[in-house]
Design a protein around this motif. Structure first.
Motif, mmCIF file in Angstrom:
data_model
loop_
_atom_site.group_PDB
_atom_site.id
_atom_site.type_symbol
_atom_site.label_atom_id
_atom_site.label_comp_id
_atom_site.label_asym_id
_atom_site.label_seq_id
_atom_site.Cartn_x
_atom_site.Cartn_y
_atom_site.Cartn_z
ATOM 1 N N LYS A 26 15.004 -2.290 57.905
ATOM 2 C CA LYS A 26 14.131 -3.464 58.022
ATOM 3 C C LYS A 26 14.115 -4.290 56.742
ATOM 4 C CE LYS A 26 11.116 -1.476 61.512
ATOM 5 N NZ LYS A 26 10.250 -0.271 61.491
ATOM 6 N N ALA A 27 14.339 -3.617 55.605
ATOM 7 C CA ALA A 27 14.354 -4.344 54.327
ATOM 8 C C ALA A 27 15.702 -5.034 54.105
ATOM 9 C CB ALA A 27 14.065 -3.380 53.180
ATOM 10 N N GLY A 28 16.680 -4.749 54.991
ATOM 11 C CA GLY A 28 17.985 -5.402 54.855
ATOM 12 C C GLY A 28 19.049 -4.506 54.246
ATOM 13 N N LEU A 29 18.759 -3.201 54.162
ATOM 14 C CA LEU A 29 19.762 -2.264 53.650
ATOM 15 C C LEU A 29 20.306 -1.446 54.819
ATOM 16 C CD1 LEU A 29 17.743 -1.116 50.520
ATOM 17 C CD2 LEU A 29 19.889 -2.412 50.464
ATOM 18 N N ASN A 30 21.573 -1.072 54.720
ATOM 19 C CA ASN A 30 22.212 -0.366 55.828
ATOM 20 C C ASN A 30 22.807 0.943 55.308
ATOM 21 O OD1 ASN A 30 23.438 0.285 58.239
ATOM 22 N ND2 ASN A 30 25.176 -1.105 57.949
ATOM 23 N N PRO A 31 22.026 2.037 55.332
ATOM 24 C CA PRO A 31 22.500 3.274 54.712
ATOM 25 C C PRO A 31 23.622 3.938 55.516
ATOM 26 C CG PRO A 31 20.495 3.688 55.932
ATOM 27 C CD PRO A 31 20.722 2.202 55.995
ATOM 28 N N VAL A 32 24.377 4.792 54.823
ATOM 29 C CA VAL A 32 25.336 5.663 55.507
ATOM 30 C C VAL A 32 24.563 6.918 55.912
ATOM 31 C CG1 VAL A 32 27.433 7.045 55.229
ATOM 32 C CG2 VAL A 32 27.229 4.836 54.069
ATOM 33 N N ILE A 33 24.639 7.288 57.180
ATOM 34 C CA ILE A 33 23.977 8.520 57.607
ATOM 35 C C ILE A 33 24.960 9.671 57.370
ATOM 36 C CG2 ILE A 33 22.796 9.677 59.521
ATOM 37 C CD1 ILE A 33 21.626 6.882 58.526
ATOM 38 N N THR A 34 24.518 10.661 56.576
ATOM 39 C CA THR A 34 25.402 11.767 56.216
ATOM 40 C C THR A 34 25.005 13.005 56.991
ATOM 41 O OG1 THR A 34 25.439 10.823 54.009
ATOM 42 C CG2 THR A 34 26.403 13.001 54.276
ATOM 43 N N VAL A 35 25.974 13.545 57.724
ATOM 44 C CA VAL A 35 25.715 14.684 58.591
ATOM 45 C C VAL A 35 26.618 15.832 58.150
ATOM 46 C CG1 VAL A 35 25.815 15.507 60.971
ATOM 47 C CG2 VAL A 35 25.202 13.118 60.505
ATOM 48 N N GLU B 283 14.033 4.012 39.909
ATOM 49 C CA GLU B 283 14.317 2.583 40.132
ATOM 50 C C GLU B 283 14.869 1.926 38.868
ATOM 51 O OE1 GLU B 283 10.795 0.971 41.977
ATOM 52 O OE2 GLU B 283 11.003 2.357 43.673
ATOM 53 N N GLN B 284 14.305 2.270 37.703
ATOM 54 C CA GLN B 284 14.825 1.711 36.438
ATOM 55 C C GLN B 284 16.244 2.211 36.187
ATOM 56 O OE1 GLN B 284 11.697 2.835 37.069
ATOM 57 N NE2 GLN B 284 10.536 2.850 35.143
ATOM 58 N N ASP C 206 7.583 -0.612 50.871
ATOM 59 C CA ASP C 206 7.533 -1.298 49.575
ATOM 60 C C ASP C 206 8.748 -0.999 48.727
ATOM 61 O OD1 ASP C 206 5.362 -2.794 49.730
ATOM 62 O OD2 ASP C 206 4.053 -1.556 48.437
ATOM 63 N N ARG C 207 9.036 0.314 48.613
ATOM 64 C CA ARG C 207 10.181 0.738 47.802
ATOM 65 C C ARG C 207 11.471 0.150 48.390
ATOM 66 N NH1 ARG C 207 10.247 6.553 46.100
ATOM 67 N NH2 ARG C 207 9.837 5.730 44.009
ATOM 68 N N CYS C 208 11.602 0.169 49.708
ATOM 69 C CA CYS C 208 12.826 -0.348 50.344
ATOM 70 C C CYS C 208 13.012 -1.831 50.051
ATOM 71 C CB CYS C 208 12.800 -0.087 51.846
ATOM 72 S SG CYS C 208 12.973 1.663 52.239
ATOM 73 N N ARG C 209 11.904 -2.585 50.072
ATOM 74 C CA ARG C 209 12.010 -4.020 49.765
ATOM 75 C C ARG C 209 12.478 -4.226 48.325
ATOM 76 N NH1 ARG C 209 7.740 -4.625 53.560
ATOM 77 N NH2 ARG C 209 6.169 -4.098 51.991
ATOM 78 N N LYS C 210 11.938 -3.407 47.410
ATOM 79 C CA LYS C 210 12.319 -3.512 46.002
ATOM 80 C C LYS C 210 13.821 -3.189 45.843
ATOM 81 C CE LYS C 210 9.082 -1.763 43.339
ATOM 82 N NZ LYS C 210 8.377 -0.831 42.419
ATOM 83 N N LEU C 211 14.264 -2.125 46.516
ATOM 84 C CA LEU C 211 15.677 -1.727 46.429
ATOM 85 C C LEU C 211 16.586 -2.797 47.028
ATOM 86 C CD1 LEU C 211 15.272 2.033 47.437
ATOM 87 C CD2 LEU C 211 15.802 1.169 45.138
ATOM 88 N N ALA C 212 16.132 -3.403 48.124
ATOM 89 C CA ALA C 212 16.941 -4.443 48.770
ATOM 90 C C ALA C 212 17.088 -5.652 47.849
ATOM 91 C CB ALA C 212 16.297 -4.855 50.099
ATOM 92 N N GLY D 74 12.387 6.632 57.422
ATOM 93 C CA GLY D 74 13.006 6.181 56.162
ATOM 94 C C GLY D 74 14.218 5.304 56.420
ATOM 95 N N ILE D 75 15.052 5.722 57.377
ATOM 96 C CA ILE D 75 16.244 4.929 57.732
ATOM 97 C C ILE D 75 15.805 3.556 58.246
ATOM 98 C CG2 ILE D 75 18.201 4.762 59.348
ATOM 99 C CD1 ILE D 75 18.358 7.873 59.227
ATOM 100 N N SER D 76 14.775 3.553 59.110
ATOM 101 C CA SER D 76 14.263 2.280 59.651
ATOM 102 C C SER D 76 13.720 1.380 58.548
ATOM 103 C CB SER D 76 13.141 2.548 60.654
ATOM 104 O OG SER D 76 13.711 2.881 61.883
ATOM 105 N N ASN D 77 12.992 1.971 57.606
ATOM 106 C CA ASN D 77 12.436 1.164 56.505
ATOM 107 C C ASN D 77 13.545 0.506 55.694
ATOM 108 O OD1 ASN D 77 9.845 1.787 57.263
ATOM 109 N ND2 ASN D 77 9.588 3.459 55.783
ATOM 110 N N LEU D 78 14.612 1.263 55.403
ATOM 111 C CA LEU D 78 15.750 0.678 54.683
ATOM 112 C C LEU D 78 16.323 -0.471 55.492
ATOM 113 C CD1 LEU D 78 17.774 3.813 53.426
ATOM 114 C CD2 LEU D 78 16.617 2.132 51.983
#
Lengths: 298, 323
Positions: free
Chosen positions: A166-175, A91-92, A115-121, A160-164
């Motif tokens: 819900k915190a307001g982040l929208n990840p790219v799903i890599t397949v 995070e730092q 918690d981590r997702c909120r901090k990242l957001a 994990g995707i849902s947590n991101l």
């Protein structure tokens, strides 16, 4: 019993084409080394809980590269591993990096608690540059994903995707194209449908081919001897290859790209200034990048 | 031990070297001697050469005291007409277009006479490059099948309705221009100084990166478009990076206005204004329907929210969009 015979030296560079560094747009960090909380069967760097081929990078080790890289005009910073969030300073490190430019983290999603997702957001909101996440998922069901990424991972990745989200982040799903139809229009449509079921409103998806090195070579077999680039391969330019505009920092120095970190001859120097020269594309993985037009960038 | 546990512990004391496992020490020994390590002076030389000024024989136009710059017409002749009126009101001495004349609007041939009447000085965008060369796509590089589907509709529609003569004219446009405004020299490009289709978004174009581009080009300001989203940043060095925006479709902000840029010399400095432009978008929508263009394109014109080409947006810009 693992095979301890010596690795075969790469084909002499005299028969391989050279790629110039056009500009240093993308600077990668092997931020957790090859240490991961998973041991995916297609991992081209064979990351696992016990793989210490490369060790984690500390914030103190990363800062000089941010300084040198930004002065050379780096456009974006990428963090991969292993699993980046196994690095206790992650995070730092992100907070510091965002002072220099946009950052993207490639993660397996398992350590993304609310918690981590909120901090990242918060971090993402407070910065004028983009902070982006890529979460790896290799099947649209437990039955297809788990044989690749590990038992029970499908549900944990979706969490994990849902947590991101819900915190307001929208990840790219890599397949990755571990299944032939993952990359087809129907395959992509299935992934989009899965994201819609999770309530993700603006689905983002990226497809990547598999590299038949590392664990993937055991899963499906290594490259054939003819699958390599030769000096006769002369496209108009090599701009479609990421190595024409990227470098990769690990705890042991600077490599040409994120794919070849387990090849000692992929290492080009200690500081970025040592690595602004051309690279001989002797590896079969270089052939994959060329044929599939791979860009590791989002 | 089952197979999964074996995988998780397979690397104890071992490193992966290509397709082999070797003792950790052997790998570290090999990497310790790999690559090159230059001395301090050579490193400095390498860094300087890398960011060195690139030769550019482009003639510098001007000097002007007031110019207007716009990008991305996307066949939107209604907005182009409104723009030409607005820049007359602004009393500019020159009007520059940064390319992408074609796109998802109706009747591409209506754009050219307007450009000529307005004395617009244009450069070549990726659309012009592709149309002039007879390529089969716009070279935006989408991977999302839906984005590609819609990009394909715009491009084939435009390609089929653009005359051979107009395509030749597009092919003759210069890829870049240099313009004095007051005593500041601006470089005008479509995507970036490096590539016609490079996206320069505000959230993924850090200051040090833009400073290096300006150093390499020996310019005081950089003007570009291609992303469809306008932004301006005065850099720590006092130089400017400006995405002039597009007049062909709204800026994904829920407003029907489109955007252009006004640059005015004031003493040793320049003032840069990103200006919204209202136009008769209802008229454009009627024409788009008559041409049977997709409702998705019409929705963007009517609401200001993008419905396609969204995958290119970085996280920050995507978070602000409706779709």
């Amino acid at each position: 019993m693992p095979d301890l015979s010596p690795a075969t030296p790469a084909e002499a560079s005299s028969t391989a084409p050279w790629v110039e560094l056009r500009s240093l747009d993308t600077l990668w960090f092997q931020v957790s080394g090859t240490v991961c909380n998973l041991a995916c069967t297609h991992c081209f760097v064979s990351s696992s809980p016990t793989n210490h081929t490369h060790e984690a990078l500390s914030l103190a080790e990363i800062v000089p590269y941010l300084e040198e890289g930004s002065a050379l005009g780096v456009k974006e910073y990428y963090f991969t591993g292993g699993e980046p969030f196994l690095n206790p300073e992650m995070e730092q490190i992100l907070e510091k990096t965002l002072e220099y430019g946009p950052a993207t983290v490639l993660t397996n999603g398992l350590l993304l608690n609310p918690d981590r997702c909120r901090k990242l957001a918060r971090m993402a909101r407070d910065c004028r540059y983009s902070l982006d996440f890529r979460v790896s998922l290799d099947g649209y069901s437990a039955a297809t994903n788990d044989p690749i990424r590990g038992a029970g991972t499908f549900e944990r990745i979706l969490a994990g995707i849902s947590n991101l989200f819900k915190a307001g982040l929208n990840p790219v799903i890599t397949v990755t194209e571990v299944y032939d139809d993952n990359g087809s229009i129907e395959g992509k449509t299935r992934f989009f449908a899965l994201l819609a079921e999770l309530g993700i409103e603006k689905p983002r998806l990226k497809m990547l081919p598999v590299f038949r090195i590392g664990a993937e070579a055991e899963r499906t077999g290594a490259y054939e001897s003819w699958q390599r680039l030769r000096t006769s391969d002369k496209p108009g330019s090599w701009d479609h290859l990421q190595c024409s505009s990227c470098r990769m920092v690990t705890d042991q120095g600077v490599w040409v790209c994120p794919i070849l970190v387990n090849e000692p001859d992929g290492k080009m120097g200690a500081e970025l200034a040592d690595t602004l020269n051309a690279f001989a594309m002797t590896h079969s993985a270089c052939w994959t990048c060329h044929v599939y037009g791979v860009s590791c960038k989002t | 031990m089952d197979r999964d546990d074996e995988k998780l512990t397979a690397h104890r004391g071992l490193a992966t070297w290509g397709e082999k496992l070797v003792p950790l020490g052997r790998f570290h020994e090999a990497t310790a001697h790999a690559g090159r390590v230059l001395d301090g002076a050579d490193r400095e030389r390498e860094r300087r050469a890398f960011a060195a000024r690139r030769p550019d024989s482009t003639t510098v136009e001007g000097p002007y005291t007031r110019v207007a710059v716009f990008g991305g017409v996307y066949n939107n002749h209604c907005a182009l007409e409104a723009l030409l009126q607005a820049v007359r009101d602004d009393a500019v001495e020159a009007v520059y277009c940064l390319g992408d004349l074609g796109g998802f609007g109706p009747s591409p041939e209506r754009v050219r006479p307007l450009l000529e009447q307005g004395g617009v000085l244009a450069i070549q965008g990726n659309y012009e490059e592709s149309l002039a060369a007879g390529h089969d796509d716009c070279n935006c590089g989408y991977t999302d099948p839906r984005d590609n589907h819609f990009a394909e509709i715009s491009y084939s529609y435009t390609a089929a309705r653009t005359s051979a003569e107009f395509k030749r004219w597009m092919g003759d446009l210069p890829p870049r221009r240099r313009v004095w405004v007051g005593n500041r020299e601006f470089l005008l490009v479509h995507g970036s100084p490096r590539r016609v289709n490079e996206f320069l978004f505000a959230s993924t174009s850090p200051d040090p990166f833009l400073e290096v581009l300006l150093d390499q080009e020996g310019a005081d300001g950089l003007l570009f478009t291609h992303t469809g989203l306008h932004w301006h940043r005065r850099l720590p060095s006092g130089r400017d990076a400006i995405n002039a925006g597009v007049i062909g479709r709204p800026a994904n902000d829920g407003r029907t206005s489109v955007w252009y840029t006004l640059i005015e010399a004031s003493g040793d400095d320049v003032s840069i204004t990103l200006k919204p432009l209202d136009y008769d978008y209802q008229k454009l929508i009627i024409e788009m329907r008559a041409e049977e263009l997709p409702e998705e394109f019409i929705e963007t014109i009517a609401t200001g929210w993008w419905t396609t080409c969204l995958e290119i947006l970085p996280a920050k810009e995507r978070a602000l969009s409706r779709y």
